[in-house]
Design an enzyme around this catalytic site. Sequence first.
Site, PDB file in Angstrom:
ATOM      1  N   GLU A   1      12.528 -29.023 -19.541  1.00  0.00           N
ATOM      2  CA  GLU A   1      13.503 -27.944 -19.604  1.00  0.00           C
ATOM      3  C   GLU A   1      13.177 -26.869 -18.574  1.00  0.00           C
ATOM      4  O   GLU A   1      12.006 -26.665 -18.234  1.00  0.00           O
ATOM      5  CB  GLU A   1      13.508 -27.306 -21.004  1.00  0.00           C
ATOM      6  CG  GLU A   1      13.614 -28.303 -22.146  1.00  0.00           C
ATOM      7  CD  GLU A   1      13.414 -27.663 -23.518  1.00  0.00           C
ATOM      8  OE1 GLU A   1      13.579 -26.428 -23.631  1.00  0.00           O
ATOM      9  OE2 GLU A   1      13.088 -28.392 -24.471  1.00  0.00           O
TER      10      GLU A   1
ATOM     11  N   GLU B   1      20.883 -20.551 -25.894  1.00  0.00           N
ATOM     12  CA  GLU B   1      20.277 -20.694 -27.218  1.00  0.00           C
ATOM     13  C   GLU B   1      19.707 -19.356 -27.648  1.00  0.00           C
ATOM     14  O   GLU B   1      19.159 -18.608 -26.833  1.00  0.00           O
ATOM     15  CB  GLU B   1      19.162 -21.742 -27.192  1.00  0.00           C
ATOM     16  CG  GLU B   1      18.449 -21.926 -28.522  1.00  0.00           C
ATOM     17  CD  GLU B   1      17.282 -22.899 -28.447  1.00  0.00           C
ATOM     18  OE1 GLU B   1      16.608 -23.098 -29.474  1.00  0.00           O
ATOM     19  OE2 GLU B   1      17.038 -23.452 -27.348  1.00  0.00           O
TER      20      GLU B   1
END
Length: 409
Positions: A215, A324
């Site tokens: 990520e 997020e």
Amino acid sequence: MEVLSSFQITDRLDSWSWEFGDEDVFMVKSLRFHLDHHMLPIGGGVTIWNKLPTRSNLAKRGIDVEAPDGDVIDCVLFQLQPAFDKYPMLKTTMPMDPPKIPNGNKKGGMKTEVKQLWNSKGESCPQGTIPIRRQTESEILRSNSISKFGKKLLKRNSIYVGHEHAIGYVRGGEYYGAKATLNVWAPNVTNFDEFSVSQIWVSSEVPNHFAQTVEAGWQVPPTIHGDGLPRFFTYWTNDGYQSGCYDLLCAGFVQTTHEFCLGASIAPISTYNSNQFDITILIWKDPGHGNWCLMVGNIQVGYWPKELFTDLHDHAAKIEFGGEVYNTSPEGPHTTTQMGSGNFSSEGFGKAAYINNIQMVDQNNMLHPVSDLQLFAENMNCYDFSNGYSSNWGNYIFFGGPGSNPNCP
């Protein structure tokens, strides 16, 4: 360096011991040799050992940089980075030639390059070293335990409780990388233990197996860095977030550039109804060596070694792009922590967070616009999304929101 209460030299192994209980010892093989020959003053062939590697002594050797935001960036010898400490075999499997950048890669994003505060005036580390942000004692002590510092919170009963998303994704194919451009904001994170991110996830998806991911993106994580600044980050896990970590806070990611610092703050950033600043991220599996590589803008930052993974060893099965937020009270009143700019996607350009030029890498190391981009959010009244396509932006999404509001109590 005040975090390290002591260090001990023996004939066999060097160790720096944490003073925070009996949990951890930070082991660095051959530390004495490298301090003797590269970092500290030499006297008659033997280090003057009362000149310890304090910040002032290191600074005299030109191996730290203090950023305007108060960060201290240490210029650490390439071979002393954490990945080689735990996995010494990686030194022997290091690629001797650069990775093969995917065909069709073009420099994207706004004309104004996003910079990091630590090198905003042209500072950089010397060739042969990498910049590592120095963690402070207070940052480490904020973690529940030393062993959990720098890690994402684990799932509870296999459910990602408290984590809320507004994302676009593709799944079900064989993906060898992803690329996109993300504009950078400083969302308000109202609870110290929460965070807000904008990122790319490249993941495995094997039934009954823990997720494996690489990520990258930007985030505001007060519990790690103690402030509200947006910071570039990387993350990896090979067992559903039970292990792995951010940046270089554990052994895993291998950094190769001396120009870019993981965990450092980004500036300038976007402002409402004014200038927008973005950063282009490319993650791809190098067809030559098999490692998962990272490029930010035109800087090849480093790679996640293929040896870290099993299910993600050959290719990914899911790619996600978006935001997020971690809500520490999912069963109570909703958090007011913002996602993206803190505005809903309907606000559009200059007001909402975006990710554009969303692309994937195929098995021939070729970049393509994603097809059949799916969208997902747990609660559109708290954080939402919209998507579209244009000749300049390709596939794009707007996303974000304020969190708690009359429709998101």
